[in-house]
Scaffold this active site. Structure first.
Site, mmCIF file in Angstrom:
data_model
loop_
_atom_site.group_PDB
_atom_site.id
_atom_site.type_symbol
_atom_site.label_atom_id
_atom_site.label_comp_id
_atom_site.label_asym_id
_atom_site.label_seq_id
_atom_site.Cartn_x
_atom_site.Cartn_y
_atom_site.Cartn_z
ATOM 1 N N GLU A 1 42.044 3.121 16.449
ATOM 2 C CA GLU A 1 41.788 3.791 15.176
ATOM 3 C C GLU A 1 40.876 5.003 15.334
ATOM 4 O O GLU A 1 41.180 6.079 14.833
ATOM 5 C CB GLU A 1 41.175 2.788 14.191
ATOM 6 C CG GLU A 1 40.823 3.411 12.859
ATOM 7 C CD GLU A 1 40.263 2.410 11.854
ATOM 8 O OE1 GLU A 1 40.237 1.197 12.140
ATOM 9 O OE2 GLU A 1 39.856 2.858 10.763
ATOM 10 N N GLU B 1 35.231 -3.868 1.334
ATOM 11 C CA GLU B 1 36.182 -2.794 1.012
ATOM 12 C C GLU B 1 37.107 -3.223 -0.130
ATOM 13 O O GLU B 1 38.324 -3.193 -0.013
ATOM 14 C CB GLU B 1 36.953 -2.378 2.263
ATOM 15 C CG GLU B 1 36.016 -1.839 3.336
ATOM 16 C CD GLU B 1 36.706 -1.324 4.595
ATOM 17 O OE1 GLU B 1 37.821 -1.785 4.887
ATOM 18 O OE2 GLU B 1 36.116 -0.463 5.276
ATOM 19 N N ARG C 1 46.398 0.905 10.377
ATOM 20 C CA ARG C 1 45.868 1.420 11.653
ATOM 21 C C ARG C 1 46.795 1.084 12.829
ATOM 22 O O ARG C 1 46.321 0.780 13.930
ATOM 23 C CB ARG C 1 44.463 0.890 11.935
ATOM 24 C CG ARG C 1 43.502 1.005 10.783
ATOM 25 C CD ARG C 1 43.362 2.421 10.314
ATOM 26 N NE ARG C 1 42.505 2.527 9.136
ATOM 27 C CZ ARG C 1 42.338 3.654 8.453
ATOM 28 N NH1 ARG C 1 42.982 4.755 8.809
ATOM 29 N NH2 ARG C 1 41.555 3.695 7.420
ATOM 30 N N ASP D 1 31.770 0.363 12.882
ATOM 31 C CA ASP D 1 33.200 0.074 12.732
ATOM 32 C C ASP D 1 33.978 0.652 13.921
ATOM 33 O O ASP D 1 34.651 1.676 13.770
ATOM 34 C CB ASP D 1 33.695 0.695 11.407
ATOM 35 C CG ASP D 1 35.120 0.277 11.087
ATOM 36 O OD1 ASP D 1 35.634 -0.603 11.770
ATOM 37 O OD2 ASP D 1 35.699 0.846 10.152
ATOM 38 N N ARG E 1 35.275 -13.008 8.313
ATOM 39 C CA ARG E 1 34.803 -11.747 8.902
ATOM 40 C C ARG E 1 33.486 -11.296 8.277
ATOM 41 O O ARG E 1 33.247 -11.492 7.081
ATOM 42 C CB ARG E 1 35.859 -10.653 8.745
ATOM 43 C CG ARG E 1 37.092 -10.975 9.562
ATOM 44 C CD ARG E 1 38.166 -9.952 9.349
ATOM 45 N NE ARG E 1 38.028 -8.776 10.155
ATOM 46 C CZ ARG E 1 38.036 -7.535 9.681
ATOM 47 N NH1 ARG E 1 38.082 -7.303 8.389
ATOM 48 N NH2 ARG E 1 37.968 -6.509 10.494
#
Ligand code: GCV
Length: 614
Positions: free
Chosen positions: A348, A241, A116, A320, A274
């Site tokens: 992004e 992810e 990104r 997000d 996170r």
């Protein structure tokens, strides 16, 4: 490596062109900066360790006394020099940062790419190894310190093969060299680690409760700190992810985070963990799972179970980094846990540093809903890269500048900080400075108007996240659906729907539950609405969608006119104009694709008869 001809300095134009390179400590850096600055008054420096990162500036004789802890003095020197350059009053009195950790997270990969990233390749890596220009590192350190940032995480939270070496013998000497370049500016490095790293080091498991795993991390932390004694700590993306994490072993994230934190504790390190955890393999037919609810479900029940040197890093919104989201409910649910607010400077979903998008007004909205005391640190995903101007679009530097100032003081006024950046970066005549200021202040709202309406989110081109694609995520695995049909659009997240609103404290939940009290710009985040539903101002929803898209596009065209009227330095003017051409193309595409999408579904024509393609 090849050096760019000239490193454009953005707001550092207010300082001498070259960063001090002989200084060994922040105090020495402060002295060198003040001595080299043409405009600086006479300033005596005094070390007062008890002030820590704070400073005090007071008149003394014909000049000033600047007292502070090591880094406090440096921050004071920069504030003083910026005030001189901007013609503002000097920052007399006592000042201290609100948050102890003011972090920049780079998503840089060892191969030189940036996840990104929209401003060129990595400043730190190329071809699978460290590759940087030390002068540029000093300039970067100076940029960060000048606005009070004190932690720089240099690698992507998605840790790939090569980046494992950052905490292995082979690369540690180089990590130490890099840390030494940032140290005189009070900036400590941090590295992102792979939760499952022990598996590569001969341990058969990464179970956080297995003594061999804890021992491996202890020895690893000891090794890393023998090279970089002031490393700020580790940053971890786990069970997210496709990244490995404690869930593989049936353990909680408190188990995982605390195990790592214990390895860092003897060295004073912080474990930043996170909370971007959700099911990225959702079946779109599943109507029960609602992605924004995920972080709360994974973490809220763990409140109070994390070690003192763990910080949970939570994205500002529950999705997000979309153009508009409510504040993540997790911030209200974990009063006994250290939390960091994560924002994204990399654009992004907000225009790839092609479209102009100044973020401070958006951050102000976050802090309006989220008392700053709810968090204890701030982190921002970096928008930096190897482009000569560091941020791709020269105006994107305003976000880096303002982020530092906001992490230092969350009460920072967006209008003032944007004004200061304009003034330090460009010496424009007053009228032009006003015009640039207004353009930046309004840029987020313009972008919002021509993209997805009223908090709907995710109508972007899949993967690239630039440009409209109303159905792009509709049948995908990412849990990001709007379910537009011929009558209505949006997910009902009230108690009649997924129940997401109930994750907030009662008063906020009630505000979101009710369509009359829900903030208008979040209506389609919380409610499923019919196209003929009437908004507060009497317009129907469908008419509001059309109007916003036409207006946003017209306003982008007005931005282009304003931009053309500014006497910017030639290089910045050229880059900004080239990008504006693309922004206008983008805005028109968003307007037409979105309006056509809703027109085809609803069959409702625009009440004002403007062109909508059928
Ligand atoms: C670093 C989004 C981005 C990913 C990013 C992730 C994260 O999903 O698209 O590129 O990965 O957020 O914040 O971890």
């Amino acid at each position: 490596m090849t050096k760019p001809a000239n490193h454009t300095l953005t707001w550092l134009k207010c300082l001498p062109e070259t960063a001090p390179c002989a200084a060994k400590t922040p105090m020495e850096t402060a002295r060198a900066e003040l001595d080299a600055a043409a405009c600086a008054p006479k300033v005596e420096l005094a070390l007062e360790p008890s002030l820590g990162e704070g400073f005090r500036l007071e008149p003394q004789g014909e000049g000033y006394l600047l007292a502070g802890g090591e880094t406090g003095v440096l921050y004071g020197a920069y504030r003083l020099l910026m005030a001189c350059a901007a013609g503002d009053a000097l920052p007399l009195g006592s000042h201290a940062p609100y948050y102890a950790l003011r972090m920049l997270n780079c998503w840089d990969n060892a191969d030189g790419t940036i996840e990104r990233g929209y401003s060129g390749r990595s400043l730190f890596f190329e071809g699978g190894r460290f590759d940087y220009d030390p002068d540029r590192m000093r300039q970067l350190a100076r940029m960060l310190a000048s606005v009070g940032m004190n932690v720089l995480c240099i690698n992507n939270v998605n840790v790939h093969e090569n980046e494992h070496q950052l905490i292995e013998e082979a690369w540690l000497p180089q990590l130490a060299e890099l840390a030494a370049l940032f140290r005189p500016y009070g900036v400590r490095l941090m590295v992102s680690i792979d939760y499952a790293h022990p598996l590569r080091g001969g341990v058969p498991t990464a179970d956080p409760l297995d003594a061999r795993v804890a021992q491996w991390w202890k020895e690893r932390a000891d090794l890393v700190y023998s090279y970089v004694p002031d490393l700020a700590g580790f940053l971890v993306k786990a069970d997210s992810e496709h990244r490995p994490g404690p869930f593989t072993y049936g353990r909680t994230h408190a188990d995982g985070a605390n195990m790592l934190a214990k390895a860092l504790a003897p060295h004073g390190g912080t474990l930043v963990w996170r909370c971007f955890v959700y099911n990225c393999m959702q079946d779109w037919r599943d109507t029960v799972t609602d992605r924004p609810m995920a972080a709360y479900q994974h973490y809220a029940y763990l409140d109070g179970q994390f070690d003192g040197n763990v910080i949970l890093q939570v994205k500002n919104g529950p999705f997000d980094f979309q153009v508009r989201e409510p504040v993540s409910p997790l911030f209200y649910a974990m009063p006994k846990t250290n939390l960091a607010l994560e924002v994204q400077l990399a654009q992004e979903y907000t225009g790839h540093q092609t479209d102009i998008y100044a973020m401070p007004p958006m951050w102000k909205e976050i802090f309006d809903d989220l008392p700053p005391s709810r968090v204890m640190a701030m982190a921002a995903v970096s928008n930096l890269g190897r482009d000569e101007n560091y941020t791709g679009h020269p105006f994107a530097a305003v976000n880096l500048f303002a982020y530092g100032m906001t992490a230092w003081d969350p009460a920072t006024d967006p209008a003032q900080v944007i004004r200061l950046w304009c003034r330090l970066t460009y010496s424009l005549p007053a009228q032009q400075e006003d015009a640039l200021h207004a353009l930046l202040m309004g840029s987020r709202r313009v972008y919002e108007k021509y993209t997805a309406p009223l908090g709907l989110c995710w109508m972007v081109e899949p993967h690239t996240h630039y440009g409209p694609s109303p159905m792009g995520y509709e049948y995908a695995l990412w849990g990001t659906y709007h379910k537009a049909n011929r009558d209505a659009v949006g997910i009902d997240r009230t108690s009649r729907g997924t129940g997401y609103a109930a994750q907030y404290p009662a008063e906020m939940a009630a505000r979101y539950e009710n369509r009359e009290t829900c903030p208008e710009l979040l209506l389609l985040f919380f409610h499923r609405m019919r196209y003929d539903d009437v908004m507060a101002d009497g317009r129907t929803l469908i008419q509001r969608i059309y109007d916003d898209h036409f207006e946003g596009c017209d306003e982008a065209e007005e931005m282009a006119r304003v931009l053309a009227s500014l006497d910017l330095p030639p290089q910045d003017a050229q880059t900004a104009h080239e990008r504006m051409v693309r922004q206008l193309r983008n805005a028109r595409e968003w307007r037409d694709v979105t309006n056509t999408f809703f027109y085809r579904l609803s069959g409702v024509p625009d009440a004002k008869g403007r062109k909508i393609y059928d």
